[in-house]
Each structure stands twice: as C-alpha cells, then as structure tokens.
Design a protein around this motif. Structure first.
Motif, short mmCIF file in Angstrom:
data_model
loop_
_atom_site.label_atom_id
_atom_site.label_comp_id
_atom_site.label_asym_id
_atom_site.label_seq_id
_atom_site.Cartn_x
_atom_site.Cartn_y
_atom_site.Cartn_z
N SER A 60 0.88 -1.15 0.00
CA SER A 60 0.00 0.00 0.00
C SER A 60 0.92 1.20 0.00
O SER A 60 2.08 1.08 0.35
CB SER A 60 -0.87 0.05 1.25
OG SER A 60 -1.59 -1.14 1.47
N PHE A 61 0.42 2.37 -0.29
CA PHE A 61 1.16 3.58 0.01
C PHE A 61 0.84 4.00 1.44
O PHE A 61 -0.30 3.95 1.86
CB PHE A 61 0.75 4.72 -0.94
CG PHE A 61 1.27 4.55 -2.33
CD1 PHE A 61 2.60 4.73 -2.61
CD2 PHE A 61 0.41 4.20 -3.36
CE1 PHE A 61 3.09 4.58 -3.89
CE2 PHE A 61 0.88 4.05 -4.64
CZ PHE A 61 2.22 4.23 -4.90
N LEU A 62 1.84 4.40 2.17
CA LEU A 62 1.64 4.86 3.54
C LEU A 62 1.83 6.36 3.60
O LEU A 62 2.87 6.89 3.19
CB LEU A 62 2.65 4.20 4.48
CG LEU A 62 2.77 4.78 5.89
CD1 LEU A 62 1.48 4.55 6.65
CD2 LEU A 62 3.93 4.15 6.62
N PRO B 92 -4.38 6.45 19.89
CA PRO B 92 -3.33 7.47 20.07
C PRO B 92 -1.99 7.07 19.46
O PRO B 92 -1.17 7.93 19.15
CB PRO B 92 -3.23 7.61 21.60
CG PRO B 92 -3.86 6.38 22.15
CD PRO B 92 -4.91 5.98 21.17
N PHE B 93 -1.75 5.75 19.26
CA PHE B 93 -0.50 5.30 18.67
C PHE B 93 -0.62 5.13 17.14
O PHE B 93 0.37 4.77 16.49
CB PHE B 93 -0.06 3.96 19.29
CG PHE B 93 -1.10 2.87 19.21
CD1 PHE B 93 -1.23 2.09 18.07
CD2 PHE B 93 -1.96 2.65 20.27
CE1 PHE B 93 -2.19 1.09 17.98
CE2 PHE B 93 -2.94 1.66 20.19
CZ PHE B 93 -3.05 0.88 19.05
N ALA B 94 -1.81 5.41 16.58
CA ALA B 94 -1.99 5.20 15.14
C ALA B 94 -2.88 6.27 14.53
O ALA B 94 -3.56 6.02 13.54
CB ALA B 94 -2.60 3.81 14.89
N ASP B 95 -2.87 7.47 15.12
CA ASP B 95 -3.76 8.53 14.61
C ASP B 95 -3.02 9.55 13.75
O ASP B 95 -3.59 10.58 13.41
CB ASP B 95 -4.46 9.23 15.77
CG ASP B 95 -3.52 10.02 16.67
OD1 ASP B 95 -2.29 9.94 16.46
OD2 ASP B 95 -4.01 10.73 17.57
N ASN B 96 -1.76 9.27 13.41
CA ASN B 96 -0.98 10.24 12.62
C ASN B 96 -0.55 9.66 11.27
O ASN B 96 0.42 10.11 10.68
CB ASN B 96 0.24 10.72 13.40
CG ASN B 96 1.19 9.59 13.74
OD1 ASN B 96 0.84 8.42 13.65
ND2 ASN B 96 2.40 9.94 14.15
N PHE B 97 -1.28 8.65 10.77
CA PHE B 97 -1.01 8.16 9.43
C PHE B 97 -2.29 7.63 8.80
O PHE B 97 -3.27 7.32 9.49
CB PHE B 97 0.09 7.08 9.41
CG PHE B 97 -0.25 5.82 10.18
CD1 PHE B 97 -1.02 4.81 9.61
CD2 PHE B 97 0.23 5.64 11.46
CE1 PHE B 97 -1.31 3.65 10.30
CE2 PHE B 97 -0.06 4.49 12.18
CZ PHE B 97 -0.83 3.49 11.60
N VAL B 98 -2.28 7.56 7.48
CA VAL B 98 -3.38 7.00 6.70
C VAL B 98 -2.78 6.00 5.73
O VAL B 98 -1.76 6.27 5.09
CB VAL B 98 -4.14 8.10 5.92
CG1 VAL B 98 -5.19 7.49 5.00
CG2 VAL B 98 -4.78 9.08 6.89
N LEU B 99 -3.39 4.82 5.62
CA LEU B 99 -2.94 3.81 4.67
C LEU B 99 -3.80 3.88 3.41
O LEU B 99 -5.02 4.01 3.50
CB LEU B 99 -3.04 2.41 5.27
CG LEU B 99 -2.23 2.12 6.54
CD1 LEU B 99 -2.40 0.67 6.94
CD2 LEU B 99 -0.76 2.44 6.33
N LEU B 100 -3.15 3.79 2.26
CA LEU B 100 -3.84 3.78 0.98
C LEU B 100 -3.54 2.46 0.29
O LEU B 100 -2.39 2.16 -0.01
CB LEU B 100 -3.38 4.94 0.10
CG LEU B 100 -3.53 6.34 0.70
CD1 LEU B 100 -2.94 7.38 -0.24
CD2 LEU B 100 -5.00 6.64 0.97
N ASN B 101 -4.58 1.67 0.03
CA ASN B 101 -4.43 0.34 -0.54
C ASN B 101 -5.02 0.33 -1.95
O ASN B 101 -6.24 0.35 -2.12
CB ASN B 101 -5.15 -0.68 0.35
CG ASN B 101 -4.90 -2.11 -0.08
OD1 ASN B 101 -4.24 -2.35 -1.08
ND2 ASN B 101 -5.43 -3.04 0.68
N TYR B 102 -4.14 0.34 -2.97
CA TYR B 102 -4.57 0.40 -4.36
C TYR B 102 -4.55 -1.00 -4.99
O TYR B 102 -3.56 -1.71 -4.88
CB TYR B 102 -3.63 1.29 -5.18
CG TYR B 102 -3.64 2.75 -4.83
CD1 TYR B 102 -4.52 3.63 -5.45
CD2 TYR B 102 -2.75 3.27 -3.90
CE1 TYR B 102 -4.51 4.98 -5.15
CE2 TYR B 102 -2.73 4.62 -3.59
CZ TYR B 102 -3.62 5.47 -4.23
OH TYR B 102 -3.61 6.81 -3.93
N THR B 103 -5.63 -1.37 -5.65
CA THR B 103 -5.67 -2.58 -6.47
C THR B 103 -5.86 -2.13 -7.91
O THR B 103 -6.85 -1.48 -8.24
CB THR B 103 -6.81 -3.52 -6.06
OG1 THR B 103 -6.66 -3.88 -4.69
CG2 THR B 103 -6.81 -4.78 -6.91
#
Length: 304
Positions: free
Chosen positions: A7-9, A183-194
């Motif tokens: 994915s793009f992170l 609180p340990f995962a609120d500063n990123f978004v995962l983008l999953n492209y197919t």
C-alpha cells in the motif's frame, strides 16, 4: 493481468499509436466526489474518487488538504495523485496515466491536462467503520474510518471536457483508505490500491508512483496562497520520502519566524505480487520466498 499494489503509507509526524478506449464512450458522465476527508484520527486528508489527494487549499477553511494536527490549519499537501506507467505491447510505446500534475492555465494549458483518471456514473465513495456505534459501522471495515472507491484511466474525457494528450492504458483502480483514532496510530493513513488491466492490450514493465506536491505551511497565516520554504529528501534506510518546513514561511517579527513544526512522510509498504528481476535474462518474475526488503529497496525510486 492483475496487479495489486499494497500500500502507500501517508505518515505525518508532529515534532515539536493510440490505444482504443476499450468500448467506452469518448464523453462520459462522471460522479466526481472531492468532499471526503479523514477526520477520525489526528490527520485530515482529502481523498477523491478520481485519484487525487488534497485539494490545492481551495476549500478552506472547511476542508483539510493534509492537515496535522487536526484543527491546527497546518497543511502538508497541496495536491498529490497516482501515476501508472507501462509499455504497450500493441504499439511498443511507453504510456503514463496521471491523476494530477502541475497545470498552469495562465500559460494556456487546459485545466484537464494531466488529470487523466475519472470515474463512472454512480461510482460513489463508500464509507465504513469498525467502531460499533459509528453511523457507518460495517463488519467488513478494516479501520475506524474506511473510504472505498473505484476509478479508471479508460476515458478520454471528464464530463464534457476532453483530456488532452491522454492515451489510456485500460486499467481500473480500486482504492481503500484506512484511518484509526488510537493514540498510537492517529498520525497516518494507509492507501491500498488494487490495479487491474481490463483492456485488450498486454502491459509490460508496469510502474506505479505517487506524484506529490507537498507544501507545509500554516494556512492561518497564508490563507490559500502556496508559499514557504520546504526541504524535500529521501531516507534510504526507511525508503521514505519526507518534506519539512526548514526555516519558517512567514516572518512574524524581525527575529521570529513561524515554523510549521511537522514532517510529511510517504512510504511504499509493499506490492502483491512484487516483481523480482532475473539477472540472467533480464526478465521479471515473482517468487514468494524471494520477496524481501532488499528486493523492494532496489526497485523503489524517488525523483525530485
């Protein structure tokens, strides 16, 4: 041919020959949606169903482009977008489909130049959540806030506007974005492209990239004007592109500058399948046992 790129992170850290159109009409009615943005965690990023991220700061102050921390008006992306390139077996030429680019209408360029990904009528963005009491609760949700959408490069127009210089590869793209409020995962978004080849052509040497115009600044001071002093680089050990505001964009007084004290990072997490090069014959192949970070690093590129 099916290629699934996962994915793009997006990671934000606060520091203190012409191919046919594959049976599609030249002019397609679209359902563009640029109104969705993450708001479940501490980062707000606009995600559209035509392949772009961010909004060029054009919908301030209501909608964030890539704001972190949430509510700070400190933005990190003016605009970004998916790029897909391949060599067509039909004509032997390399073609690239781009979701976004630097367009300059004042120089006579079409406003649709470089915006080559579109959607079909009714292709809405679906929202899901794994939180039991969320209005979008769905057992199939991956995160606290999923956005699910589909778009394509097959069309030569967006609504009534033609897309100049666009030769479709014939691919459909399915995108799912994931965000959490932990609180340990609120500063990123995962983008999953197919990405799936739905055309009649065979695509060789497929490359996928994320074009990014990262601009880090406080819009409380700049409004919608893009300005500032950004430094961009690539961290080899993490295979991560990063951008930061190195000296502050705005002088508050003779001795004080306003610094947007945070970083934007973009990182490729992996692909399925991942092509590995056979040095003996120069061909690419896939072997699950040989897919390693070393191979991923050799085949990940950064250009500025």
């Amino acid at each position: 041919m099916l290629l699934r790129f996962t994915s793009f992170l997006i990671f934000l850290l606060f520091v203190f020959g012409i191919s046919p159109v594959f049976g599609q009409s030249l002019y397609k009615t679209t359902d563009d949606d640029g109104s969705k943005f993450t708001n479940i965690g501490n980062i707000g990023i606009t995600i559209t169903n035509f392949g772009t991220l961010g909004n060029r700061f054009l919908t301030r102050p209501v909608q964030p482009s890539a704001q972190y921390p949430k509510g700070s008006s400190i933005e990190h992306i003016s605009l970004a977008g998916l790029w897909i390139g391949a060599i067509s077996q039909r004509d032997g030429a390399a073609h690239v489909s781009t979701a976004a680019s630097d367009v300059n209408p004042s120089a006579g360029q079409s406003v649709t130049l470089g915006y080559e990904l579109t959607n079909e009528l009714g292709a809405i963005i679906k929202q899901r959540s794994s939180l039991p009491f969320d209005q979008y609760f769905d057992l199939s949700a991956v995160s606290h806030q999923d956005f699910v959408m589909d778009f394509t490069d097959k069309n030569r127009s967006s609504g009534s506007d033609t897309i100049p210089e666009h030769t479709p590869l014939g691919v459909n793209i399915h995108l799912e974005s994931y965000a959490w409020n932990f609180p340990f995962a609120d500063n990123f978004v995962l983008l999953n492209y197919t990405i799936k080849n739905v055309g009649t052509d065979t695509l060789q040497d497929v490359y996928v990239g994320l074009w990014d115009n990262s601009i880090i600044q406080s819009l409380n001071l700049s409004g919608t004007t893009i300005s500032g002093h950004m430094a961009k680089s690539y961290l080899d050990s993490l295979r991560m592109m990063y951008t930061f505001d190195y000296n502050g964009a705005f002088i508050i007084s003779s001795n004080v500058r306003n610094v947007a004290n945070s970083y934007l990072g973009i990182k490729l997490l992996g692909t399925t399948p991942f092509p590995l090069k056979d040095s003996a014959n120069g061909l690419y192949f896939y072997n699950k046992q040989l897919d390693s970070l070393g191979d991923l690093r050799k085949n990940t590129f950064y250009n500025a």
